[in-house]
Motif scaffolding. Structure first.
Motif, PDB file in Angstrom:
ATOM      1  N   LEU A 123       0.806  -1.214   0.000  1.00  0.00           N
ATOM      2  CA  LEU A 123       0.000   0.000   0.000  1.00  0.00           C
ATOM      3  C   LEU A 123       0.845   1.271   0.000  1.00  0.00           C
ATOM      4  O   LEU A 123       1.944   1.315   0.548  1.00  0.00           O
ATOM      5  CB  LEU A 123      -0.924   0.008   1.220  1.00  0.00           C
ATOM      6  CG  LEU A 123      -1.869  -1.191   1.369  1.00  0.00           C
ATOM      7  CD1 LEU A 123      -2.852  -0.948   2.514  1.00  0.00           C
ATOM      8  CD2 LEU A 123      -2.621  -1.480   0.069  1.00  0.00           C
ATOM      9  N   GLN A 124       0.283   2.294  -0.614  1.00  0.00           N
ATOM     10  CA  GLN A 124       0.915   3.617  -0.625  1.00  0.00           C
ATOM     11  C   GLN A 124       0.202   4.534   0.373  1.00  0.00           C
ATOM     12  O   GLN A 124      -0.824   4.178   0.945  1.00  0.00           O
ATOM     13  CB  GLN A 124       0.919   4.207  -2.046  1.00  0.00           C
ATOM     14  CG  GLN A 124      -0.355   4.035  -2.831  1.00  0.00           C
ATOM     15  CD  GLN A 124      -1.314   5.191  -2.734  1.00  0.00           C
ATOM     16  OE1 GLN A 124      -1.049   6.138  -2.013  1.00  0.00           O
ATOM     17  NE2 GLN A 124      -2.424   5.113  -3.442  1.00  0.00           N
ATOM     18  N   ILE A 125       0.763   5.715   0.581  1.00  0.00           N
ATOM     19  CA  ILE A 125       0.358   6.575   1.679  1.00  0.00           C
ATOM     20  C   ILE A 125      -1.121   6.945   1.623  1.00  0.00           C
ATOM     21  O   ILE A 125      -1.768   7.143   2.649  1.00  0.00           O
ATOM     22  CB  ILE A 125       1.234   7.860   1.700  1.00  0.00           C
ATOM     23  CG1 ILE A 125       1.043   8.641   2.998  1.00  0.00           C
ATOM     24  CG2 ILE A 125       0.955   8.719   0.483  1.00  0.00           C
ATOM     25  CD1 ILE A 125       1.559   7.933   4.208  1.00  0.00           C
ATOM     26  N   GLY A 126      -1.699   6.988   0.431  1.00  0.00           N
ATOM     27  CA  GLY A 126      -3.099   7.339   0.295  1.00  0.00           C
ATOM     28  C   GLY A 126      -4.050   6.184   0.565  1.00  0.00           C
ATOM     29  O   GLY A 126      -5.276   6.369   0.506  1.00  0.00           O
ATOM     30  N   GLN A 127      -3.528   5.007   0.867  1.00  0.00           N
ATOM     31  CA  GLN A 127      -4.385   3.838   1.055  1.00  0.00           C
ATOM     32  C   GLN A 127      -4.534   3.428   2.526  1.00  0.00           C
ATOM     33  O   GLN A 127      -4.890   2.289   2.817  1.00  0.00           O
ATOM     34  CB  GLN A 127      -3.831   2.651   0.249  1.00  0.00           C
ATOM     35  CG  GLN A 127      -3.969   2.827  -1.260  1.00  0.00           C
ATOM     36  CD  GLN A 127      -3.368   1.667  -2.033  1.00  0.00           C
ATOM     37  OE1 GLN A 127      -2.184   1.347  -1.864  1.00  0.00           O
ATOM     38  NE2 GLN A 127      -4.179   1.047  -2.870  1.00  0.00           N
ATOM     39  N   GLN A 128      -4.321   4.371   3.432  1.00  0.00           N
ATOM     40  CA  GLN A 128      -4.547   4.058   4.844  1.00  0.00           C
ATOM     41  C   GLN A 128      -5.983   3.602   5.103  1.00  0.00           C
ATOM     42  O   GLN A 128      -6.189   2.636   5.858  1.00  0.00           O
ATOM     43  CB  GLN A 128      -4.204   5.273   5.714  1.00  0.00           C
ATOM     44  CG  GLN A 128      -4.349   5.015   7.209  1.00  0.00           C
ATOM     45  CD  GLN A 128      -3.854   6.191   8.041  1.00  0.00           C
ATOM     46  OE1 GLN A 128      -2.891   6.857   7.681  1.00  0.00           O
ATOM     47  NE2 GLN A 128      -4.516   6.450   9.153  1.00  0.00           N
ATOM     48  N   PRO A 129      -7.006   4.239   4.498  1.00  0.00           N
ATOM     49  CA  PRO A 129      -8.369   3.718   4.696  1.00  0.00           C
ATOM     50  C   PRO A 129      -8.520   2.278   4.214  1.00  0.00           C
ATOM     51  O   PRO A 129      -9.263   1.493   4.811  1.00  0.00           O
ATOM     52  CB  PRO A 129      -9.239   4.683   3.877  1.00  0.00           C
ATOM     53  CG  PRO A 129      -8.444   5.949   3.808  1.00  0.00           C
ATOM     54  CD  PRO A 129      -7.015   5.492   3.722  1.00  0.00           C
TER      55      PRO A 129
END
Length: 408
Positions: free
Chosen positions: A322-328
């Motif tokens: 995952l990348q930083i925008g995929q925390q959700p």
């Protein structure tokens, strides 16, 4: 001394005063209704001298914290405030809380206590509320709140936000779920809680102790500081010592978990397909490369995970980094009771596995081997295809929290 800000439930700003060295064990202080963090000043100083980093928090509607325009002060909101603050802290503190703060702390630590705190100290905690006493306290608080304009230290709307009389029912059975070392400190002359009620509450705690301060009704007062400090520091040194935590075989498993959490990792979602074609997936951070030739990787899966049986037998699976925008996305696949794929962009990969679009990288694998590993199993995959996006930053996980990459 420094002032720090936390985000409480629904984004409410919560303010705290911090003293002590950053690397000292943390103690979080929670005041009662009609008070502010100032009530702890003498105790905070003593704890700092004893080698503790002290965070004195103002509850919402008190002192320097936000007084929300909507007047939302219901008890569950205060509980979620505390859970949010604990989740934002870099280490698990010992929570020291009195009266209203004690109610809030008890409810907040009824579940996941060991993940959020290293210990709990409850001071002057009412267990069974006498209606007459409750009414007298309410009258005193209302009088204290009606100061000259601009001088009030707390929002009087708090008094009408929740029924203090209902707290007896709310506290019933709550002690059994507080799975951290807990000290209950009662004033021997207390009108808030009887000695018998305090002892009954402590008896329900998985790891509880009771001490009484002689010739005191309320313990958090200027003239009882020395007595309370003595009990606090003795408990801290005995149960949460200043030395580096140490795990040995047979010790508390959470200490082992915390030690492992010092290794920063990326975050992945492992996906596969059920025999009926339904996609499944879960969040995992125990992932590593194994070999370049042949191209092998591994991921560790908890035996009790809902998707464990399918992943054990799957002929193909994918690992999505995952990348930083995929925390959700990470949170979604770590939780339960939600249609994970309905809310997540994905597609079927070239080799039939679900691939999460927009990931930092995705590895489609054929299952190479499965090895038992205690309460997990090790799933080894032979990489059939890998794609990656070099312009994105990774989602990182360190000491129980998501982190961002900082470039030198």
């Amino acid at each position: 001394m420094s002032i720090v800000q936390y985000r409480g439930f629904a984004g409410v700003r919560l303010e705290a005063e911090v003293i002590g060295a950053d690397n000292d064990p943390a103690v979080l202080l929670l005041h009662g209704a009609g008070q502010t963090r100032e009530v702890w000043r003498g105790i905070a100083g003593a704890l700092q001298e004893a080698g503790r980093r002290v965070i004195s928090l103002d509850l919402r509607g008190h002192g320097g914290s936000e007084w929300p325009a909507d007047g939302r002060y219901d008890f569950d909101t205060l509980v979620e405030d505390l859970r949010a603050v604990l989740a934002q802290m870099e280490t698990r503190p010992v929570v020291v809380a009195s009266t209203l703060g004690g109610w809030v702390a008890s409810a907040a630590l009824e579940r996941d206590a060991a993940l959020l705190a290293a210990g709990l100290v409850l001071v002057d905690l009412p267990v069974r509320i006498d209606p007459e006493v409750s009414q007298k306290i309410g009258e005193r608080l209302r009088t204290a709140a009606t100061l000259a304009p601009g001088q009030a230290q707390w929002d009087v709307r708090l008094l009408g936000a929740f029924d203090s009389g209902a707290m007896t029912e709310r506290l019933d059975g709550i002690a059994a779920g507080i799975a951290v070392p807990t000290l209950y400190v009662r004033g021997a002359m207390s009108e808030l809680v009887s000695s018998a009620d305090a002892a009954a509450f402590v008896a329900q705690l998985p790891d509880g102790e009771l001490v009484e301060v002689e010739n005191a009704a309320l313990v958090v007062t200027e003239d009882r500081i020395d007595a309370l400090n003595g009990h606090l520091i003795e408990f801290l040194e005995r149960r949460v010592p200043r030395g580096s935590p140490e795990y040995r075989a047979g010790s508390d498993a959470w200490t082992f978990r915390d030690a492992l959490g010092c290794f920063a990792t990326g975050v992945t979602v492992v996906t596969a397909t059920c025999p009926d074609g339904t996609p499944i997936g879960l969040t995992a951070n125990s992932f590593t490369s194994v070999s370049l030739d042949p191209p092998l990787l591994l991921v560790c899966i908890a035996n009790n995970a809902g998707s464990a049986a399918i992943l054990r037998e799957a002929g193909r699976f994918a690992v999505n980094v995952l990348q930083i925008g995929q925390q959700p996305t990470s949170n979604r696949f770590a939780g339960k009771g939600e249609d994970r794929f309905a809310a997540t962009p994905w597609e079927t990969g070239e080799f039939g596995t679900p691939v999460l679009t927009g990931s930092l990288s995705s590895f489609e694998c054929a299952s190479e081997a499965v090895h038992d590993g205690g309460d997990h199993f090790i799933l080894v995959g032979r990489v059939l295809k890998a794609i990656f996006e070099p312009r994105r930053d990774p989602l990182l996980y360190f000491r129980g929290k998501y982190r961002k990459l900082h470039f030198a």
